[in-house]
Design a protein around this motif. Structure first.
Motif, PDB file in Angstrom:
ATOM      1  N   ASN A 195       0.822  -1.211   0.000  1.00  0.00           N
ATOM      2  CA  ASN A 195       0.000   0.000   0.000  1.00  0.00           C
ATOM      3  C   ASN A 195       0.854   1.260   0.000  1.00  0.00           C
ATOM      4  O   ASN A 195       0.502   2.268  -0.620  1.00  0.00           O
ATOM      5  CB  ASN A 195      -0.920   0.005   1.216  1.00  0.00           C
ATOM      6  N   VAL A 196       1.969   1.226   0.700  1.00  0.00           N
ATOM      7  CA  VAL A 196       2.855   2.387   0.744  1.00  0.00           C
ATOM      8  C   VAL A 196       3.504   2.610  -0.621  1.00  0.00           C
ATOM      9  O   VAL A 196       3.513   3.728  -1.145  1.00  0.00           O
ATOM     10  CB  VAL A 196       3.925   2.211   1.837  1.00  0.00           C
ATOM     11  N   ILE A 197       4.060   1.548  -1.206  1.00  0.00           N
ATOM     12  CA  ILE A 197       4.699   1.676  -2.515  1.00  0.00           C
ATOM     13  C   ILE A 197       3.704   2.182  -3.553  1.00  0.00           C
ATOM     14  O   ILE A 197       4.029   3.027  -4.400  1.00  0.00           O
ATOM     15  CB  ILE A 197       5.286   0.319  -2.955  1.00  0.00           C
ATOM     16  N   ASN A 198       2.485   1.682  -3.473  1.00  0.00           N
ATOM     17  CA  ASN A 198       1.461   2.014  -4.463  1.00  0.00           C
ATOM     18  C   ASN A 198       0.467   3.043  -3.928  1.00  0.00           C
ATOM     19  O   ASN A 198      -0.697   3.050  -4.313  1.00  0.00           O
ATOM     20  CB  ASN A 198       0.726   0.737  -4.885  1.00  0.00           C
ATOM     21  N   SER A 236       1.714   9.296   4.098  1.00  0.00           N
ATOM     22  CA  SER A 236       1.111   9.248   5.431  1.00  0.00           C
ATOM     23  C   SER A 236      -0.345   8.817   5.361  1.00  0.00           C
ATOM     24  O   SER A 236      -0.848   8.109   6.236  1.00  0.00           O
ATOM     25  CB  SER A 236       1.211  10.620   6.108  1.00  0.00           C
ATOM     26  N   GLU A 237      -1.020   9.226   4.304  1.00  0.00           N
ATOM     27  CA  GLU A 237      -2.414   8.799   4.140  1.00  0.00           C
ATOM     28  C   GLU A 237      -2.482   7.296   3.928  1.00  0.00           C
ATOM     29  O   GLU A 237      -3.368   6.621   4.454  1.00  0.00           O
ATOM     30  CB  GLU A 237      -3.044   9.536   2.961  1.00  0.00           C
ATOM     31  N   THR A 288      -4.203   3.426   6.015  1.00  0.00           N
ATOM     32  CA  THR A 288      -5.134   2.573   5.283  1.00  0.00           C
ATOM     33  C   THR A 288      -5.044   1.149   5.800  1.00  0.00           C
ATOM     34  O   THR A 288      -3.975   0.558   5.784  1.00  0.00           O
ATOM     35  CB  THR A 288      -4.804   2.578   3.771  1.00  0.00           C
ATOM     36  N   PRO A 289      -6.122   0.566   6.276  1.00  0.00           N
ATOM     37  CA  PRO A 289      -6.045  -0.800   6.807  1.00  0.00           C
ATOM     38  C   PRO A 289      -5.760  -1.809   5.713  1.00  0.00           C
ATOM     39  O   PRO A 289      -6.206  -1.677   4.582  1.00  0.00           O
ATOM     40  CB  PRO A 289      -7.434  -1.020   7.418  1.00  0.00           C
ATOM     41  N   SER A 290      -4.978  -2.819   6.061  1.00  0.00           N
ATOM     42  CA  SER A 290      -4.633  -3.873   5.132  1.00  0.00           C
ATOM     43  C   SER A 290      -5.839  -4.751   4.836  1.00  0.00           C
ATOM     44  O   SER A 290      -6.635  -5.047   5.709  1.00  0.00           O
ATOM     45  CB  SER A 290      -3.500  -4.717   5.729  1.00  0.00           C
TER      46      SER A 290
END
Length: 326
Positions: free
Chosen positions: A50-53, A253-254, A258-260
Motif C-alpha cells: 500500500n505504501v509503494i502504491n 502518510s495517508e 489505510t487498513p490492510s
C-alpha cells in the motif's frame, strides 16, 4: 449536507477499481518498472504494498505463485527452492509470464486498482527460496525483501492457524538442492523438531536466511517491519530512495493509515501511541522456554545478531553485514 460532485467522483473511483480487477493494460510496463516484494506470510507485505502504491501507479499482481490459484503452478511444491544457477526451463516460462504481467485472473488482480498502470508491483509470500533465481534471470526488476521478527511471525502463524510447519519441513528436507545449502547439524535439528513452534522457527530461519546469504549489497533492498512502525518515515525514505522515486511524506502518510485487506481486526495499528507495545505482544504470549529456544535456533543459523527474544527491534546493520559477507 450533500456534495453531488464529490459523491460522483467517489462512485467513479469505486467503479474503476472494480473494473481494474477484470481489465488492466500493462503491456507497455517493462521489467525496469517492476518491483518484486517478497516476504514470509504474516510479515506486513500488504502494508508495504500500500505504501509503494500509495499513488495507484502500479498494477498489483497478488500472490501469483500460489499453486491452488495459478493453474500453471498446480503441481508446484511449496515451498519451492531453486538453485540460482540452474536453468529450470519449465519454471522459467511460467515465471516470465508473471514477471512481465502476462497473467490475469480474479486472484492475481485481487488488489489491483488501476486499469492503465505506469509500473508493476508483484507481491509474493512464496518466493523467498527462488528470489535469487528470479534476480539472475530477470535482473532489470527491483527486489525487496521484507523481514519481521521471527517470534512475531511464528506467534501470528500459530494464532491464525496457518499450519504447524510439518508440510514445509517435508518439502524442504526432500529437496536435494536445498539440503546442500544447509549444514548436517541444521538438517538433523530441523528433522528432529517436535513442536510446531520450533518447526516454524527453523522454517523462518531457512526461508529468510537463504536470500540473506545469496544476495549481495545493492542487489536487493531490505525492509524491516518493526522499523516501519517505530520510525516509518525514515524506513520509507530509504525504500523510495532504492526505488528511485521522490518521497511525498503527506501522500504516503495517508497510505499509512489505510487498513490492510489481509490484516485481521485485532492486528497492530501502524500508528498511535500503543504501536510499539503491540509489536512486542509475542514477548508476553510466548513462554520463557519458547523464547530461549528461539534464541538457540537463531544462533544455529548465525541470525542471533539480527534478532533476539530480548528486543522487538532488529539490528538492521547486521543484515547488511550478512549480505556483504557472502
Amino acid at each position: 449536507m450533500n456534495h453531488p460532485l464529490s459523491e460522483t467522483l467517489a462512485l467513479g473511483r469505486r467503479v474503476r477499481e472494480r473494473l481494474a480487477k477484470k481489465i488492466v493494460f500493462d503491456r507497455h510496463v517493462g521489467l525496469q518498472d517492476t518491483v518484486f516484494l517478497s516476504s514470509m506470510g504474516r510479515s506486513g507485505s500488504t502494508f508495504v504494498s500500500n505504501v509503494i502504491n500509495h499513488d495507484n501507479r502500479c498494477r498489483v499482481i497478488f500472490e501469483p505463485f500460489h499453486p491452488d490459484k495459478t493453474a500453471e503452478l498446480a503441481d508446484l511444491d511449496y515451498p519451492l527452492y531453486l538453485d540460482p544457477e540452474q536453468q529450470a526451463p519449465r519454471q522459467h516460462a511460467v515465471f516470465e509470464n508473471i514477471m512481465k504481467g502476462r497473467i490475469h485472473s480474479d486472484w492475481v488482480n485481487l488488489e489491483n486498482r488501476t486499469i492503465f498502470p505506469r509500473a508493476r508491483l508483484i507481491k509474493a509470500i512464496r518466493a523467498n527460496l527462488f528470489l535469487k533465481w528470479l534476480h539472475l534471470h530477470f535482473s532489470e526488476a527491483r527486489y525487496i525483501l521484507l523481514l519481521r521478527h521471527p517470534c512475531a511471525v511464528v506467534d501470528s502463524w500459530l494464532n491464525a492457524g496457518f499450519g504447524d510447519g510439518s508440510g514445509a519441513r517435508h518439502a524442504l528436507l526432500t529437496n536435494p538442492a536445498l539440503r546442500a545449502q544447509l549444514d548436517d547439524d541444521l538438517i538433523a535439528g530441523y528433522a528432529g523438531t517436535e513442536s510446531p513452534f520450533e518447526r516454524l522457527l527453523y522454517f523462518w530461519c531457512i526461508y529468510n536466511g537463504i536470500p540473506l546469504r545469496q544476495f549481495r549489497p545493492g542487489e536487493i533492498h531490505l525492509v524491516f517491519y518493526e522499523n516501519l512502525v517505530a520510525r516509518p518515515h525514515q524506513e520509507i525514505q530509504a525504500l523510495f530512495s532504492y526505488l528511485g522515486r521522490e518521497y511525498d511524506e503527506a501522500a504516503v502518510s495517508e497510505a499509512l493509515s489505510t487498513p490492510s485487506l489481509t490484516t485481521q481486526k485485532n492486528a497492530a495499528s501502524f500508528q498511535g501511541r500503543n504501536a510499539l507495545s503491540t509489536l512486542g505482544r509475542w514477548q508476553q504470549t510466548l513462554s520463557a522456554g519458547q523464547l530461549a529456544r528461539a534464541d538457540e535456533i537463531l544462533a544455529r543459523f548465525g541470525l542471533d545478531g539480527l534478532y533476539s527474544s530480548r528486543s522487538i527491534l532488529p539490528k538492521a546493520t547486521v543484515a547488511e553485514q550478512l549480505l556483504a559477507a557472502h
